[in-house]
Enzyme design. Structure first.
Site, PDB file in Angstrom:
ATOM      1  CB  CYS A 100       5.706  -0.868 -16.569  1.00  0.00           C
ATOM      2  SG  CYS A 100       6.618   0.648 -17.288  1.00  0.00           S
ATOM      3  CG  ASP A 507     -17.953   8.008   8.950  1.00  0.00           C
ATOM      4  OD1 ASP A 507     -18.195   8.958   9.511  1.00  0.00           O
ATOM      5  OD2 ASP A 507     -17.247   8.240   7.637  1.00  0.00           O
ATOM      6  CG  ASP A 695     -14.474   7.939   4.432  1.00  0.00           C
ATOM      7  OD1 ASP A 695     -14.953   8.362   5.416  1.00  0.00           O
ATOM      8  OD2 ASP A 695     -14.487   8.592   3.396  1.00  0.00           O
TER       9      ASP A 695
END
Lengths: 802, 71
Positions: A100, A507, A695
């Protein structure tokens, strides 16, 4: 809050059970890290941070860091620290844990309080910081220690030249667009007066005054904002190709000159509004393209930064740190648990298991002992070893991999965009039409002035706005649709490329399957306290343990962790622990045979045996589940004419099982990263256009080589960097959506181009015949652009219907 | 006479607009829009403390520059 007996930590605001919190007066802390930061901020007078931060949850500072003195090494300073003209040191850092605006405030404030720090500038959007300091007063390590002390982490990065150039380019476009939009808006309201005067009558004096005002406004648009097109036109002439820039530049310049002539001669209609509108619209279109362009060079930077530049070497009995490039063949290198292996070699001391999934895709950790060879690029899980380097860094597997990746990214096939191909012909045709019109009119009327004006009107009316906006507006809508569904296209042009793809390569692990083993069957032979098993698997990070832990948590939420009297991990076998009268053992079959335990039980899944006091009490079957919608995806894509292939580093048995379940006919198993990439190249040779979905690090090469590399959002960082499209929710449904979006967008682009071409086909003959009155010119300007924008917005409604 | 009124109105309004434009160009050039989040949050950090901090930062910067500038 009170009901669940949960309480939030005074520093990080994460909620935990009251019993596990550290109590201190009215404050509660989840860990020592949070407590430390809380007190530090109090001592430094920075408590107002908590007022600013509100209820935002922070990351607890629990991580253990290696010694920060590494940051003071000359090699490190060479690479990351720059000395500016004033003699001050500059570094670019990426700060982790910023949640933040208050975090930014805290970091800037804390660093400013340090002696010698001159300037701190933290960008909240991308968490990048630039720090300027006097090196004589404070060292980089102290700065990083401070950031760590207040609960964040920082690591330096090399702000690449490309990145700086991209930022400068973007800012340049902002400036040019600001000028163009400002001037166009003002010209528009002057033009309203002009058109009103055209219908209701206007004195020539007023008309000239308005023309002069428009002319003054149009000048910076043409020569400052439109400079980009003149530059583009110059290069196109130099390379003897006709492009859109040439058409825009000649059109705008000729219109501008013609309008000045009209203003001076005080007769006829000036077209300064067209000049600024053309430039403004086309500039915006161009900016949209620039905005969504990904820089391949940046990706490479990130990858090479993941390789540390220093390594621990044993010399004369002592461990010293040494530059990676200085290590020679035969040197002895120390690797401790959790570290990356950076060189190839042979183990001469120690043993333990290694994660080789980077290279092989094999999810199981591999146990290595004395005499075994270690490969660079792998990570030590629990091994503390010494090994003798058999290759220097330049020839290591790791740098080979990086080199391969580099060439794959640079050679990524680019499919030429439809609009680019079209605009080349369009520009040629329009310019020659204008020339022919001028020639014919001159021959017939023998009036140079009229012929010249009509020739120019052809170029003006063939307003390229619609054509220039056709692609960017459509892709922008497509990108927006994708973003709403968690599909991030990194470059707008990829939408068009993806629509032309005909082969999908998947994959297995992590893409078709979840990638984490889950319990599919529980077999209990004898009742036992589940808390024992819960505590045992909780102490290990092995995927199997995590799978069982998840299962136990779902089954019974009330399980409590028991503290063990004694606990140890047996590499590549399992875990053992002792508590009170229980002796616990959990692991695979190998562990059972080692402990002389036998049981008649077999399954195609991964098995986990749980032993209490030398008796097998339970067996858990674990298997990697196939993601929802995998079968439908393959089926739907087949009906769209996309062929699906599966590549995996896993063995034949598990590959076959998954392929059968999702109905993929073609699959290849035991594929190394290079083999995967080579397979993509083979597809290219057969004329296929390929989407690769993966991935892991082992897919990176293939991802880089395919036309489009799609990465699951939970994939490894490098894969996410290399990929062109990121699926944030990891689901196969969004993969299908990505295909749908790209195809819809592409058809939209085609429609938009057709609209603008049809529009030109109607208006150009009018212009050639000399019938263009200012009204038609003005309407033609905006209507064609509006049609294209309106058509693009239609995609949303179309999507809802689907 | 009428014509001059038109000229005046045009030039005054364009002049005012141009001032706004140049202010905006200056803001872009000096990097005020580089970090949109920070830019939007700026109002939250605009109190007396922040102003004092800014002055002190400036002082410290100038002092360090004076002391440690290599010749």
């Amino acid at each position: 809050m009170k009901l669940s007996n949960k309480i939030s930590c005074s520093h990080c605001h994460l909620e935990f059970d009251k019993s596990v919190m550290i109590e201190e007066g009215e404050h509660y802390f989840c860990c020592n890290g949070c407590q430390g930061v809380f007190h530090l901020l109090g001592d430094e007078g920075l408590e107002s941070f908590y007022k600013k931060v509100g209820d935002v949850k922070l990351t607890p500072p629990t991580q253990q860091y290696e010694d920060s003195s590494n940051f003071n090494a000359p090699a490190f300073y060479d690479k990351f620290v720059k000395v500016d003209n004033d003699g001050f040191s500059n570094v670019s850092l990426i700060i982790e844990g910023i949640h933040c605006a208050a975090c930014v405030w805290l970091n800037e404030k804390a660093l400013h309080k340090m002696d010698g720090v001159i300037e701190v500038n933290i960008n909240y959007t991308n968490n990048k910081a630039t720090i300027v300091w006097v090196d004589k007063l404070v060292k980089l390590s102290e700065i990083i220690d401070m950031i760590r002390a207040i609960g964040y982490n920082a690591f330096p990065y090399d702000a690449s030249i490309q990145e700086r150039q991209a930022n400068a380019q973007r800012r340049d476009y902002y400036l040019r667009m600001a000028v163009a939009i400002f001037a166009s808006m003002n010209i528009m309201w002057i033009a309203i007066a002009q058109y009103a005067g055209y219908f209701t009558g206007i004195t020539q004096d007023i008309k000239t005054i308005l023309n002069i005002a428009e002319g003054i406004l149009a000048t910076p648009v043409l020569f400052y904002s439109g400079w980009i097109f003149f530059r583009g036109a110059y290069y196109s002439l130099k390379n003897k190709v006709v492009n859109m820039d040439l058409l825009v530049a000649t059109g705008a310049l000729l219109t501008y000159i013609y309008s000045i002539y009209i203003t001076v001669s005080q007769d006829g209609e000036a077209y300064f509004d067209s000049v600024s509108m053309i430039i403004t619209f086309v500039l915006i279109g161009k900016f949209l393209e620039v905005l969504s362009k990904k820089n391949a060079a940046d990706t490479l930077d990130i990858i090479s930064q993941n390789i540390p530049s220093e390594i621990n070497v044993v010399k004369d009995g002592a461990i010293i740190s040494c530059k990676l490039s200085d290590v020679k063949v035969g040197d002895v290198i120390v690797v401790s648990s959790g570290e990356k292996v950076l060189l190839d070699g042979e183990i001469i001391k120690g043993d333990g298991s290694f994660d080789e999934s980077n290279l092989t895709g094999e999810s199981e950790h591999i146990y290595k002992e004395l005499g075994d060879s270690v490969i660079s690029g792998t990570t030590s899980i629990d091994a503390d070893i010494h090994f003798r380097a058999s290759k220097d860094f330049e020839h290591s597997t790791l740098s080979n991999l990086v080199a391969l990746l580099e060439s794959a990214i640079n050679k990524k096939p680019k499919i030429e965009q439809l609009a680019n191909r079209l605009s080349e012909h369009f520009s040629t045709v329009i310019l020659s039409f204008a020339f022919v019109t001028f020639g014919v009119w001159w021959i017939y009327t023998n009036d140079f002035e009229t012929s010249f004006i009509i020739g120019i009107s052809v170029i003006i009316i063939a307003c390229p706005c619609a054509l220039a906006l056709a692609t960017p507006v459509a892709t922008l809508v497509g990108l927006g649709l994708g973003a709403k569904r968690g599909i991030l296209f990194k470059e707008a042009a990829q939408l068009e490329t993806m629509a032309k793809v005909d082969t999908l390569v998947l994959d297995k692990t992590g893409t078709i399957t979840v990638g984490k083993p889950e319990v599919v069957k529980e077999k209990i032979f004898e009742n036992f306290d589940k808390s024992l098993l819960f505590s045992l698997v909780k102490s290990s990070n092995h995927p199997v343990s995590i799978g069982i832990l998840k299962y136990l948590k779902e089954e019974d939420k009330g399980l409590k962790e028991i503290l063990f009297d004694q606990f140890s991990q047996i590499p590549a076998q399992g875990i053992q622990a002792k508590v009170k009268e229980y002796e616990l053992l959990g692991g695979n079959l190998k562990l059972m045979t080692q402990n002389n335990l036998t049981i008649d039980y077999s399954s195609e899944h991964t098995l986990f045996y749980f032993v209490v006091n030398k008796k097998i009490v339970a067996i858990y079957e674990l298997s990697d589940k196939i993601k929802d919608g995998a079968k439908e995806l393959v089926h739907n894509l087949k009906s769209r004419g996309i062929q699906t292939v599966m590549l995996t580093g896993d063995n034949e048995k598990s590959a076959k099982k998954v392929a059968q379940e999702v109905a993929i006919d073609e699959f290849f198993y035991e594929q190394s990263p290079e083999e995967k990439a080579n397979y993509i190249s083979k597809l290219h040779k057969d004329g296929k256009k390929v989407v690769m979905v993966g991935d892991g690090v082992n897919d990176v090469l293939a991802l880089a080589r395919a036309e489009i590399g799609i990465v699951m959002g939970n994939g490894s960082d490098i894969a996410v960097d290399v990929g062109d499209v990121v699926l944030l929710n990891n689901s196969l449904k969004s993969l299908e959506d990505a295909f749908k979006i790209s195809r819809t967008t592409f058809s939209l682009i085609k429609q938009n181009l057709t609209i603008s071409l049809v529009y030109n086909a109607v208006t150009i003959p009018l212009a050639m015949a000399g019938h263009i009155i200012p009204l038609i010119a003005a309407i033609s300007m905006s209507v064609s652009s509006l049609l294209v924008v309106g058509n693009s917005l239609r995609i949303k409604y179309k999507w809802i219907k689907n | 006479m009428d014509n001059w009124i038109v000229v005046m109105m045009l030039s005054v309004s364009l002049f005012l607009g141009a001032i706004g434009l140049f202010a905006f160009l200056w803001a872009i050039k000096s990097g005020q829009f580089d970090d949109e989040e920070k830019f939007l949050n700026a109002a939250k950090y605009d109190g007396v403390d922040e102003l004092n901090d800014a002055v002190e930062k400036q002082k410290k910067k100038e002092q360090l520059k004076k002391e440690y500038k290599p010749e």
